[in-house]
Design an enzyme around this catalytic site. Sequence first.
Site, PDB file in Angstrom:
ATOM      1  N   ASP A  12       0.806  -1.231   0.000  1.00 14.85           N
ATOM      2  CA  ASP A  12       0.000   0.000   0.000  1.00 14.85           C
ATOM      3  C   ASP A  12       0.835   1.275   0.000  1.00 14.85           C
ATOM      4  O   ASP A  12       0.418   2.310   0.532  1.00 14.85           O
ATOM      5  CB  ASP A  12      -0.971   0.020   1.202  1.00 14.85           C
ATOM      6  CG  ASP A  12      -1.884  -1.182   1.211  1.00 14.85           C
ATOM      7  OD1 ASP A  12      -2.246  -1.640   0.114  1.00 14.85           O
ATOM      8  OD2 ASP A  12      -2.234  -1.669   2.297  1.00 14.85           O
ATOM      9  N   LYS A  15       1.805   2.259  -5.049  1.00 19.19           N
ATOM     10  CA  LYS A  15       2.366   1.747  -6.314  1.00 19.19           C
ATOM     11  C   LYS A  15       1.459   2.026  -7.507  1.00 19.19           C
ATOM     12  O   LYS A  15       1.929   2.403  -8.579  1.00 19.19           O
ATOM     13  CB  LYS A  15       2.607   0.225  -6.200  1.00 19.19           C
ATOM     14  CG  LYS A  15       3.566  -0.156  -5.104  1.00 19.19           C
ATOM     15  CD  LYS A  15       3.627  -1.660  -4.917  1.00 19.19           C
ATOM     16  CE  LYS A  15       2.369  -2.295  -4.387  1.00 19.19           C
ATOM     17  NZ  LYS A  15       2.033  -1.965  -2.982  1.00 19.19           N
ATOM     18  N   LYS A  17      -0.754   4.389  -8.138  1.00 24.62           N
ATOM     19  CA  LYS A  17      -0.676   5.772  -8.616  1.00 24.62           C
ATOM     20  C   LYS A  17       0.628   5.997  -9.374  1.00 24.62           C
ATOM     21  O   LYS A  17       0.652   6.645 -10.424  1.00 24.62           O
ATOM     22  CB  LYS A  17      -0.766   6.747  -7.424  1.00 24.62           C
ATOM     23  CG  LYS A  17      -0.451   8.155  -7.856  1.00 24.62           C
ATOM     24  CD  LYS A  17      -0.226   9.141  -6.737  1.00 24.62           C
ATOM     25  CE  LYS A  17       0.688  10.238  -7.269  1.00 24.62           C
ATOM     26  NZ  LYS A  17       0.516  11.533  -6.659  1.00 24.62           N
ATOM     27  N   GLY A  39      -4.539  -4.169  -3.875  1.00 22.77           N
ATOM     28  CA  GLY A  39      -5.542  -3.129  -4.129  1.00 22.77           C
ATOM     29  C   GLY A  39      -4.775  -1.876  -4.500  1.00 22.77           C
ATOM     30  O   GLY A  39      -4.156  -1.263  -3.641  1.00 22.77           O
ATOM     31  N   HIS A  40      -4.749  -1.552  -5.778  1.00 25.91           N
ATOM     32  CA  HIS A  40      -3.965  -0.411  -6.263  1.00 25.91           C
ATOM     33  C   HIS A  40      -4.921   0.711  -6.671  1.00 25.91           C
ATOM     34  O   HIS A  40      -5.707   0.556  -7.604  1.00 25.91           O
ATOM     35  CB  HIS A  40      -3.074  -0.841  -7.442  1.00 25.91           C
ATOM     36  CG  HIS A  40      -2.041  -1.861  -7.041  1.00 25.91           C
ATOM     37  ND1 HIS A  40      -1.146  -2.401  -7.912  1.00 25.91           N
ATOM     38  CD2 HIS A  40      -1.762  -2.412  -5.821  1.00 25.91           C
ATOM     39  CE1 HIS A  40      -0.362  -3.254  -7.264  1.00 25.91           C
ATOM     40  NE2 HIS A  40      -0.728  -3.281  -6.000  1.00 25.91           N
ATOM     41  N   ARG A 142       2.181 -28.677  -7.382  1.00 21.96           N
ATOM     42  CA  ARG A 142       1.943 -29.240  -8.718  1.00 21.96           C
ATOM     43  C   ARG A 142       0.546 -29.828  -8.902  1.00 21.96           C
ATOM     44  O   ARG A 142       0.358 -30.871  -9.505  1.00 21.96           O
ATOM     45  CB  ARG A 142       3.043 -30.267  -9.052  1.00 21.96           C
ATOM     46  CG  ARG A 142       4.402 -29.605  -9.107  1.00 21.96           C
ATOM     47  CD  ARG A 142       5.532 -30.569  -8.978  1.00 21.96           C
ATOM     48  NE  ARG A 142       5.568 -31.159  -7.647  1.00 21.96           N
ATOM     49  CZ  ARG A 142       6.486 -32.023  -7.241  1.00 21.96           C
ATOM     50  NH1 ARG A 142       7.436 -32.404  -8.069  1.00 21.96           N
ATOM     51  NH2 ARG A 142       6.463 -32.507  -6.029  1.00 21.96           N
ATOM     52  N   GLN A 221       1.906  -5.991  -3.288  1.00 21.76           N
ATOM     53  CA  GLN A 221       2.362  -6.111  -1.895  1.00 21.76           C
ATOM     54  C   GLN A 221       3.644  -5.289  -1.712  1.00 21.76           C
ATOM     55  O   GLN A 221       3.844  -4.318  -2.408  1.00 21.76           O
ATOM     56  CB  GLN A 221       2.565  -7.584  -1.499  1.00 21.76           C
ATOM     57  CG  GLN A 221       1.280  -8.396  -1.397  1.00 21.76           C
ATOM     58  CD  GLN A 221       0.703  -8.822  -2.725  1.00 21.76           C
ATOM     59  OE1 GLN A 221       1.375  -9.436  -3.527  1.00 21.76           O
ATOM     60  NE2 GLN A 221      -0.552  -8.513  -2.967  1.00 21.76           N
TER      61      GLN A 221
HETATM   62  P1  GDP Z   1      -0.818   0.438  -3.537  1.00 19.39           P
HETATM   63  O1  GDP Z   1      -1.431  -0.840  -3.108  1.00 19.39           O
HETATM   64  O2  GDP Z   1       0.647   0.480  -3.280  1.00 19.39           O
HETATM   65  O3  GDP Z   1      -1.152   0.812  -4.943  1.00 19.39           O
HETATM   66  O4  GDP Z   1      -1.435   1.565  -2.608  1.00 19.39           O
HETATM   67  P2  GDP Z   1      -3.001   1.705  -2.182  1.00 19.39           P
HETATM   68  O5  GDP Z   1      -3.766   2.171  -3.340  1.00 19.39           O
HETATM   69  O6  GDP Z   1      -3.464   0.475  -1.497  1.00 19.39           O
HETATM   70  O7  GDP Z   1      -2.889   2.805  -1.050  1.00 19.39           O
HETATM   71  C1  GDP Z   1      -2.346   4.049  -1.276  1.00 19.39           C
HETATM   72  C2  GDP Z   1      -3.400   5.099  -0.914  1.00 19.39           C
HETATM   73  O8  GDP Z   1      -2.763   6.355  -0.788  1.00 19.39           O
HETATM   74  C3  GDP Z   1      -4.463   5.278  -1.964  1.00 19.39           C
HETATM   75  O9  GDP Z   1      -5.660   5.639  -1.327  1.00 19.39           O
HETATM   76  C4  GDP Z   1      -3.938   6.436  -2.808  1.00 19.39           C
HETATM   77  O10 GDP Z   1      -4.969   7.162  -3.461  1.00 19.39           O
HETATM   78  C5  GDP Z   1      -3.276   7.274  -1.749  1.00 19.39           C
HETATM   79  N1  GDP Z   1      -2.101   8.040  -2.186  1.00 19.39           N
HETATM   80  C6  GDP Z   1      -1.125   7.692  -3.066  1.00 19.39           C
HETATM   81  N2  GDP Z   1      -0.167   8.638  -3.098  1.00 19.39           N
HETATM   82  C7  GDP Z   1      -0.528   9.600  -2.233  1.00 19.39           C
HETATM   83  C8  GDP Z   1       0.068  10.817  -1.798  1.00 19.39           C
HETATM   84  O11 GDP Z   1       1.142  11.193  -2.201  1.00 19.39           O
HETATM   85  N3  GDP Z   1      -0.626  11.539  -0.862  1.00 19.39           N
HETATM   86  C9  GDP Z   1      -1.824  11.149  -0.360  1.00 19.39           C
HETATM   87  N4  GDP Z   1      -2.411  11.920   0.551  1.00 19.39           N
HETATM   88  N5  GDP Z   1      -2.414  10.006  -0.743  1.00 19.39           N
HETATM   89  C10 GDP Z   1      -1.778   9.226  -1.660  1.00 19.39           C
HETATM   90  P1  IMO Z   2      -0.928  -4.086  -2.326  1.00 22.31           P
HETATM   91  O1  IMO Z   2      -0.501  -4.628  -3.656  1.00 22.31           O
HETATM   92  C1  IMO Z   2      -0.973  -4.580   2.014  1.00 22.31           C
HETATM   93  C2  IMO Z   2      -1.045  -8.675   3.544  1.00 22.31           C
HETATM   94  C3  IMO Z   2      -2.298  -9.138   4.258  1.00 22.31           C
HETATM   95  C4  IMO Z   2      -1.704 -10.141   5.228  1.00 22.31           C
HETATM   96  C5  IMO Z   2      -0.604 -10.794   4.411  1.00 22.31           C
HETATM   97  C6  IMO Z   2      -1.000 -12.085   3.735  1.00 22.31           C
HETATM   98  O2  IMO Z   2      -2.231  -3.371  -2.351  1.00 22.31           O
HETATM   99  O3  IMO Z   2       0.161  -3.350  -1.665  1.00 22.31           O
HETATM  100  P2  IMO Z   2      -2.570 -12.761   1.699  1.00 22.31           P
HETATM  101  O4  IMO Z   2      -3.952 -12.353   1.339  1.00 22.31           O
HETATM  102  O5  IMO Z   2      -1.540 -12.429   0.694  1.00 22.31           O
HETATM  103  O6  IMO Z   2      -2.488 -14.184   2.144  1.00 22.31           O
HETATM  104  O7  IMO Z   2      -2.210 -11.895   3.022  1.00 22.31           O
HETATM  105  O8  IMO Z   2      -0.231  -9.831   3.413  1.00 22.31           O
HETATM  106  N1  IMO Z   2      -1.271  -8.149   2.173  1.00 22.31           N
HETATM  107  C7  IMO Z   2      -1.205  -6.855   1.867  1.00 22.31           C
HETATM  108  N2  IMO Z   2      -1.006  -5.775   2.642  1.00 22.31           N
HETATM  109  N3  IMO Z   2      -1.096  -4.443   0.669  1.00 22.31           N
HETATM  110  C8  IMO Z   2      -1.266  -5.512  -0.130  1.00 22.31           C
HETATM  111  O9  IMO Z   2      -1.249  -5.434  -1.467  1.00 22.31           O
HETATM  112  C9  IMO Z   2      -1.364  -6.782   0.469  1.00 22.31           C
HETATM  113  N4  IMO Z   2      -1.562  -8.049  -0.007  1.00 22.31           N
HETATM  114  C10 IMO Z   2      -1.483  -8.857   1.048  1.00 22.31           C
HETATM  115  O10 IMO Z   2      -2.932  -8.073   4.917  1.00 22.31           O
HETATM  116  O11 IMO Z   2      -1.104  -9.461   6.304  1.00 22.31           O
HETATM  117 MG    MG Z   3      -2.924  -1.537  -1.836  1.00 24.75          MG
END
Ligand code: GDP
Ligand code: IMO
Ligand code: MG
Length: 422
Positions: A12, A15, A17, A39-40, A142, A221
């Site tokens: 999170d 990535k 963005k 969740g991106h 497998r 992740q």
């Molecule tokens: P990802 O899984 O790495 O793609 O990240 P997520 O989407 O799960 O979480 C990142 C969150 O931070 C999202 O709600 C984005 O819209 C938000 N976000 C990304 N970059 C920035 C930033 O520079 N500032 C703020 N305030 N929010 C951001």
């Molecule tokens: P993005 O790509 C944050 C965490 C789960 C749990 C562990 C194992 O959005 O950054 P799983 O479902 O893979 O068996 O869960 O990894 N986890 C994440 N935490 N961002 C993610 O993806 C994640 N994908 C899995 O919360 O702790």
């Molecule tokens: Mg995410």
Amino acid sequence: MVDVILGLQWGDEGKGKIVDFFAKDYQVVARFQGGPNAGHTLYVNDKKLVLHQIPSGIFHPGIVNLIGNGVVLDPVTLKRECESVAAFGVDVKKNLFIADRTHIIVPTHRALDKTAELSKGNQKIGSTLKGIGPAYMDKTGRNGLRVGDLLDKNFTTQYIKLRLKHQRLLDSFGFQEDISAWEEEFFEAIEFLRQLNIVNGEYFINEKIKAGNKVLAEGAQGSMLDIDFGTFPFVTSSNTIAAGVCNGLGIAPREIGEVIGVTKAYCTRVGSGPFPTELEDAIGEELRKIGNEFGATTGRPRRCGWIDLVALRYACMINGVTQIVMTKADVLDSFATLSVCTAYEVEGKKTAEIPYQLERTKPTPFLEKFPGWSVNTSTCKTYASLPDAMKTYVNFINTYLGVNVKYISNGPGRNQLVTVTP
Ligand code: GDP
Ligand code: IMO
Ligand code: MG
């Protein structure tokens, strides 16, 4: 040439963005591991959208988006995602491609994930319950089904065989739920998936590279959730690090160019497991509130804390990071004092290395304090206009890591990204 964007923390980092921002300079964007646990979040025409399996280049017309063989794919989630991007005018039949060696998540994988977590009690991983672990187990065991198998007339027979195997396991756990509704939507989604572009991923991508196309590999992740180098067992089931790009897409190591590591200006973690700089106090609460730190996949509140340079330097080493993007710097705007973790105290000794088992050793972080900047940075467009206190904070991190922050993200919007200039 293949450049990589990946997370340096526990996921999170923002990535999605960043991939969306850089995608315009590439002809191919490819996911190489993970699945719907990701969740991106992207903003397209000011509308928020969360992608789970479709690469974050999908909103750029003319860019090829590939789901690589290293991904575990849930057809049900994919169908839903395809429908949601179609609402933005994206034609997935034109620019989404799926490698035939990609393993499929079946409904019983989700059921197994759920029962396995329940059986662990307070030792649970905090899985997203999307079936990731069981699907990768079937890959290495497998047993699993792959996207290419969909084109075989015996697919249903293969599916039933796998389901029976899973059923025995589920029975041993005492799993009672009726999953017939899950199966119904699974088979509907399978029909949909059959109509998408299923390709031999490794030939597909190598031919693109040979023809001079630039590829951007999108990590899911984060490095500290890597199956080998993360905080095991509180990790995901794939190689989230740069090395995963090669076996997750079928490309040679020499093709890897830039490794762009994404980190927040602080740190978060969702799910269980060690988190040395976690703030279980009002400051942590404030970070969660201002940063809107709630999971994009599960909605769970994210645990928040200060930036951990010990973990970040480890992630830079494992990945061979060549440049850093620091996201969510704007979230720190209102904090009077910031802290940065530069070492751990483990069993009475100071160390700047990640111990074998963070959980067992329960390190105390050594924190260095920095003054905050107390100005709104979210509207800044240039590095020069950023406050000096932020520059001091970033420079300290650069020196510690030995890798420079090249971009600072100062808001969720598509264009809120400042290039660091000397
Ligand atoms: P990802 O899984 O790495 O793609 O990240 P997520 O989407 O799960 O979480 C990142 C969150 O931070 C999202 O709600 C984005 O819209 C938000 N976000 C990304 N970059 C920035 C930033 O520079 N500032 C703020 N305030 N929010 C951001
Ligand atoms: P993005 O790509 C944050 C965490 C789960 C749990 C562990 C194992 O959005 O950054 P799983 O479902 O893979 O068996 O869960 O990894 N986890 C994440 N935490 N961002 C993610 O993806 C994640 N994908 C899995 O919360 O702790
Ligand atoms: Mg995410």
